[in-house]
Scaffold this motif. Structure first.
Motif, PDB file in Angstrom:
ATOM      1  N   LEU A  72       1.101  -1.270   0.371  1.00 35.64           N
ATOM      2  CA  LEU A  72      -0.089  -0.064   0.080  1.00 35.64           C
ATOM      3  C   LEU A  72       1.082   1.508   0.449  1.00 35.64           C
ATOM      4  O   LEU A  72      -0.037   2.291  -0.283  1.00 35.64           O
ATOM      5  N   LYS A  73       1.769   1.412   0.121  1.00 35.88           N
ATOM      6  CA  LYS A  73       3.002   2.263   0.006  1.00 35.88           C
ATOM      7  C   LYS A  73       2.371   3.200   0.713  1.00 35.88           C
ATOM      8  O   LYS A  73       2.896   4.022   1.012  1.00 35.88           O
ATOM      9  N   LEU A  74       3.166   2.740   2.358  1.00 28.84           N
ATOM     10  CA  LEU A  74       2.467   3.980   3.240  1.00 28.84           C
ATOM     11  C   LEU A  74       4.583   4.231   3.665  1.00 28.84           C
ATOM     12  O   LEU A  74       5.396   3.733   3.640  1.00 28.84           O
ATOM     13  N   PRO A  75       4.001   5.156   4.411  1.00 26.37           N
ATOM     14  CA  PRO A  75       5.246   5.704   4.441  1.00 26.37           C
ATOM     15  C   PRO A  75       5.830   5.738   5.905  1.00 26.37           C
ATOM     16  O   PRO A  75       5.211   4.848   6.094  1.00 26.37           O
ATOM     17  N   PRO A  76       7.335   5.921   6.459  1.00 22.20           N
ATOM     18  CA  PRO A  76       7.891   5.503   7.298  1.00 22.20           C
ATOM     19  C   PRO A  76       6.809   5.015   8.958  1.00 22.20           C
ATOM     20  O   PRO A  76       7.070   4.666   8.859  1.00 22.20           O
ATOM     21  N   GLU A  77       6.632   6.696   9.046  1.00 18.23           N
ATOM     22  CA  GLU A  77       5.892   6.724  10.333  1.00 18.23           C
ATOM     23  C   GLU A  77       4.924   6.291  10.017  1.00 18.23           C
ATOM     24  O   GLU A  77       4.162   5.137  11.356  1.00 18.23           O
ATOM     25  N   GLN A  78       3.641   6.126   9.051  1.00 17.78           N
ATOM     26  CA  GLN A  78       2.551   4.932   9.066  1.00 17.78           C
ATOM     27  C   GLN A  78       2.835   3.735   9.459  1.00 17.78           C
ATOM     28  O   GLN A  78       2.346   2.972   9.913  1.00 17.78           O
TER      29      GLN A  78
END
Length: 467
Positions: A184-190
């Motif tokens: 889902l290509k979540l960013p690192p913080e998510q």
């Protein structure tokens, strides 16, 4: 008890580097051998699904876990469940597929993490891939990230954790989370938040074995997969989570009374990715007895007949006695956790494989007397070598007085003794006798594509239609 202050905690959460690595993983930078391992793991998992579809518990698990199509948020319409027609809600369909792929006990394993990574990683990837129509590189990255994270968390939790908990249920959730987050290509913080959400759900106790409830074991990877996908949904919704869910003063390690070395969680180097360190099973039973079966198999050519066996002594790590030492199995599921029965079956039949080891084995009257001549003995020296090795020593005393001895440190299918691709194809065929050659080739080609540097892959829904 005084609550820990934020200032008392480490500056960088232990899982943050892995969250950052997961979010930015680019398969274009990976060695070809790592991608080839994705293909190996894929055909291993689809074989486990195919075998699971024929299991008598597949239908009860489908009925219990798969929910008919309703609202599934932004992820698309509906998901497939192996062996069923129709479409089902995403988390529930993935959970059902995870359970089905664990039923036949032919899914992969790992020496240090002592768990089955594929059964939480692949169902999460497959469920999302039905809707996202992802590129090959993203599917590969999701699988590799899922394996990396769950196996490192499982290794961190260690064998003391495994003595009480099924690590597939606890660390497995992190694998599903990492795979879904990357797809889902979540960013690192998510991604880090998703790890926190899945960690707080971690559970899966071995009490099922003590209470002769082995049939409940497949719920463990199902729950791990469901939890991982739910954790990603929570992160996508912006809900905060514990960033120190492993090492915090009220985190997982503290909850289970464990200590952990954070260096285990370091991001991978090019010389070794966790997916390269898995074991693809050579026997359709609990992995804790595999080395014993390998050693016995090595001795079979020297044993004229099972009637000539006076006694068998199997020296093994304590883990084999804890998990795979049911002395009097009454069901087929219990039989898979009985070293005595499986060794007796191998001796009596001359083989124990994916085709001949069926629910009918308990009806073979000769097994009971033979089981009485087999003794499983804990060897402290072998226990000390576990889990870095999976050692076993088998001593067969014949009625002639001759003693046959075989020592092994690893199992067939361990990284030290890997399968070749054509062997895996043959293994897949043995696991899926209900499929046509055309259907097997269709699925095999999909798996093979997962190991390529570039190209496209067949839509997942088409694969389920072949099962």
């Amino acid at each position: 008890m005084k609550a820990a202050q934020v200032s008392d905690l480490p500056v960088t959460p232990w899982l943050q580097p892995l969250a950052e690595w997961t979010a930015t993983l680019d398969t274009a930078t990976l060695p070809a051998r790592v991608l080839a391992r994705v293909a190996d793991s894929a055909i291993d998992w689809w074989g486990a699904v195919g075998a699971g579809c024929r299991h008598r518990l597949a239908e009860p698990y489908r009925q219990a876990l798969a929910t008919s199509l309703g609202s599934v948020g932004d992820c698309g319409s509906g998901c497939s469940v192996a062996g069923w027609q129709g479409e089902y809600q995403l988390e529930q369909a993935a959970a059902a597929n995870a359970a089905i792929s664990h039923l036949a006990e032919v899914d992969d394993g790992h020496k240090l993490a002592v768990m089955h990574p594929a059964v939480s990683v692949f169902p999460a990837v497959i469920a999302l891939a039905e809707h996202l129509n992802p590129e090959l590189c993203d599917v590969q990255a999701a699988i590799i990230a899922g394996y990396e994270v769950c196996l490192k968390v499982g290794t961190l939790l260690g064998k003391d954790h495994y003595a009480v908990c099924h690590t597939t249920a606890t660390a497995g959730g992190f694998g599903a989370t990492a795979a879904a987050a990357r797809l889902l290509k979540l960013p690192p913080e998510q991604t880090l938040m998703a790890f926190g959400h899945v960690g707080t759900q971690a559970a899966g106790l071995w009490q099922i074995l003590d209470d002769k409830a082995e049939e409940a074991k497949a719920f463990h990877p199902a729950a791990a997969t469901r939890n991982g996908l739910t954790a990603v949904r929570l992160a996508l919704s912006g809900l905060p989570a514990a960033t120190r869910v492993l090492e915090g003063p009220r985190g997982m390690l503290k909850a289970w009374g464990l200590s952990g070395d954070p260096s285990i969680l370091a991001i991978p180097q090019d010389n070794c990715y966790q997916i390269e360190t898995t074991t693809l099973k050579g026997w359709p039973v609990c992995g804790q007895m595999h080395t014993s079966l390998d050693a016995m198999n090595d001795l079979l050519a020297q044993i004229p007949d099972s009637e000539e066996v006076e006694k068998v002594e199997v020296f093994a790590p304590q883990a084999q006695l804890n998990i795979a030492n049911n002395p009097d199995p009454q069901t087929f599921e219990e039989a898979k956790f009985s070293s005595k029965l499986c060794l007796a079956f191998l001796l009596d039949q001359g083989k124990l494989d994916f085709a001949n080891f069926t629910a009918d084995v308990l009806g073979i009257g000769e097994l009971k007397p033979l089981m009485e001549r087999i003794h499983i003995i804990e060897d402290p020296a072998l226990t000390a070598r576990f889990p870095q090795e999976r050692p076993a020593r088998v001593e067969v005393t014949l009625k002639s007085g001759e003693i046959l001895v075989k020592d092994r440190s690893f199992r067939r299918g361990d990284p030290e003794q890997p399968w070749q691709w054509q062997e895996l194809v043959a293994r897949f065929k043995a696991l899926t006798p209900q499929l046509s050659e055309e259907s097997r080739k269709y699925i095999t080609d999909w798996c093979l594509a997962c190991g390529q540097k570039s190209g496209t892959i067949t839509p997942v829904k088409d694969l389920f239609a072949r099962l």
